[in-house]
Design a protein around this motif. Structure first.
Motif, PDB file in Angstrom:
ATOM      1  N   LYS A  10       1.072  -1.232  -0.108  1.00  0.00           N
ATOM      2  CA  LYS A  10       0.126   0.050   0.010  1.00  0.00           C
ATOM      3  C   LYS A  10       0.884   1.290  -0.023  1.00  0.00           C
ATOM      4  CE  LYS A  10      -3.323   2.088   2.968  1.00  0.00           C
ATOM      5  NZ  LYS A  10      -4.186   2.160   4.112  1.00  0.00           N
ATOM      6  N   THR A  18       3.516  -2.358   4.343  1.00  0.00           N
ATOM      7  CA  THR A  18       3.495  -3.822   3.921  1.00  0.00           C
ATOM      8  C   THR A  18       2.147  -4.469   4.794  1.00  0.00           C
ATOM      9  OG1 THR A  18       5.034  -4.303   5.964  1.00  0.00           O
ATOM     10  CG2 THR A  18       5.852  -4.258   3.878  1.00  0.00           C
ATOM     11  N   HIS A  19       1.623  -5.527   4.506  1.00  0.00           N
ATOM     12  CA  HIS A  19       0.687  -6.054   5.082  1.00  0.00           C
ATOM     13  C   HIS A  19       1.074  -6.960   6.446  1.00  0.00           C
ATOM     14  CE1 HIS A  19       1.892  -9.691   2.710  1.00  0.00           C
ATOM     15  NE2 HIS A  19       1.373 -10.353   3.901  1.00  0.00           N
ATOM     16  N   LYS A  20       0.008  -6.821   7.274  1.00  0.00           N
ATOM     17  CA  LYS A  20       0.356  -7.624   8.720  1.00  0.00           C
ATOM     18  C   LYS A  20      -0.282  -8.901   8.532  1.00  0.00           C
ATOM     19  CE  LYS A  20      -0.284  -6.767  13.601  1.00  0.00           C
ATOM     20  NZ  LYS A  20      -0.875  -5.818  14.643  1.00  0.00           N
ATOM     21  N   GLU A  21      -1.584  -8.895   7.867  1.00  0.00           N
ATOM     22  CA  GLU A  21      -2.111 -10.286   7.829  1.00  0.00           C
ATOM     23  C   GLU A  21      -3.078 -10.176   6.518  1.00  0.00           C
ATOM     24  OE1 GLU A  21      -5.678 -12.658  10.626  1.00  0.00           O
ATOM     25  OE2 GLU A  21      -4.807 -10.519  11.300  1.00  0.00           O
ATOM     26  N   MET A  22      -3.138 -11.268   5.993  1.00  0.00           N
ATOM     27  CA  MET A  22      -4.180 -11.446   4.864  1.00  0.00           C
ATOM     28  C   MET A  22      -5.368 -12.667   5.286  1.00  0.00           C
ATOM     29  SD  MET A  22      -1.517 -11.064   1.591  1.00  0.00           S
ATOM     30  CE  MET A  22      -3.016 -11.394   0.187  1.00  0.00           C
ATOM     31  N   ILE A  37      -7.225  -7.385   3.795  1.00  0.00           N
ATOM     32  CA  ILE A  37      -5.911  -7.146   4.237  1.00  0.00           C
ATOM     33  C   ILE A  37      -5.516  -6.103   5.270  1.00  0.00           C
ATOM     34  CG2 ILE A  37      -3.320  -6.360   3.266  1.00  0.00           C
ATOM     35  CD1 ILE A  37      -4.123  -7.303   0.814  1.00  0.00           C
ATOM     36  N   TRP A  39      -3.246  -3.852   7.165  1.00  0.00           N
ATOM     37  CA  TRP A  39      -1.782  -3.126   6.839  1.00  0.00           C
ATOM     38  C   TRP A  39      -1.087  -2.906   8.176  1.00  0.00           C
ATOM     39  CZ3 TRP A  39      -0.220  -3.711   2.102  1.00  0.00           C
ATOM     40  CH2 TRP A  39      -1.323  -3.833   1.010  1.00  0.00           C
ATOM     41  N   ALA A  44      -7.389  -1.220   7.018  1.00  0.00           N
ATOM     42  CA  ALA A  44      -7.753  -2.655   6.140  1.00  0.00           C
ATOM     43  C   ALA A  44      -8.225  -2.352   4.858  1.00  0.00           C
ATOM     44  CB  ALA A  44      -8.381  -3.455   7.087  1.00  0.00           C
ATOM     45  N   SER A  45      -7.994  -3.242   3.938  1.00  0.00           N
ATOM     46  CA  SER A  45      -8.636  -2.919   2.872  1.00  0.00           C
ATOM     47  C   SER A  45      -9.093  -4.534   2.332  1.00  0.00           C
ATOM     48  CB  SER A  45      -7.736  -2.389   1.476  1.00  0.00           C
ATOM     49  OG  SER A  45      -6.719  -3.242   1.368  1.00  0.00           O
ATOM     50  N   CYS A  64     -13.387  -6.055   6.458  1.00  0.00           N
ATOM     51  CA  CYS A  64     -12.329  -5.380   7.021  1.00  0.00           C
ATOM     52  C   CYS A  64     -12.781  -5.280   8.369  1.00  0.00           C
ATOM     53  CB  CYS A  64     -12.209  -3.819   6.161  1.00  0.00           C
ATOM     54  SG  CYS A  64     -11.617  -4.102   4.527  1.00  0.00           S
TER      55      CYS A  64
END
Length: 72
Positions: A10, A18-22, A37, A39, A44-45, A64
């Motif tokens: 993002k 960077t992402h933290k969790e998906m 995701i 972030w 979240a997105s 989200c």
């Protein structure tokens, strides 16, 4: 504050986040999968229509909300 998504990041004002969790969610039709995701900046997105059509209005989707630990 503008943002974009590129190469798995993002981008906010030129900074890569960077992402933290998906997490994948199955749609109500039982076929389509959406990815939400969380972030590292605490936002979240999601790639579902609910998020895509409403995030610019300050609203979000239930995917989200779940990622953010909010009541769904």
């Amino acid at each position: 504050m503008g943002f974009a998504f590129r190469d798995g990041f993002k981008i906010v004002d030129g900074a890569k986040i960077t992402h933290k969790e998906m997490k994948e969610f199955l749609s109500s039709n039982g076929v389509t999968k959406y990815t939400a995701i969380l972030w590292m900046d605490g936002t979240a997105s999601c790639d579902c229509p609910g998020w895509a059509n409403n995030h610019s209005k300050g609203s979000t989707c239930w995917h989200c909300k779940e990622m953010l630990g909010q009541k769904v």
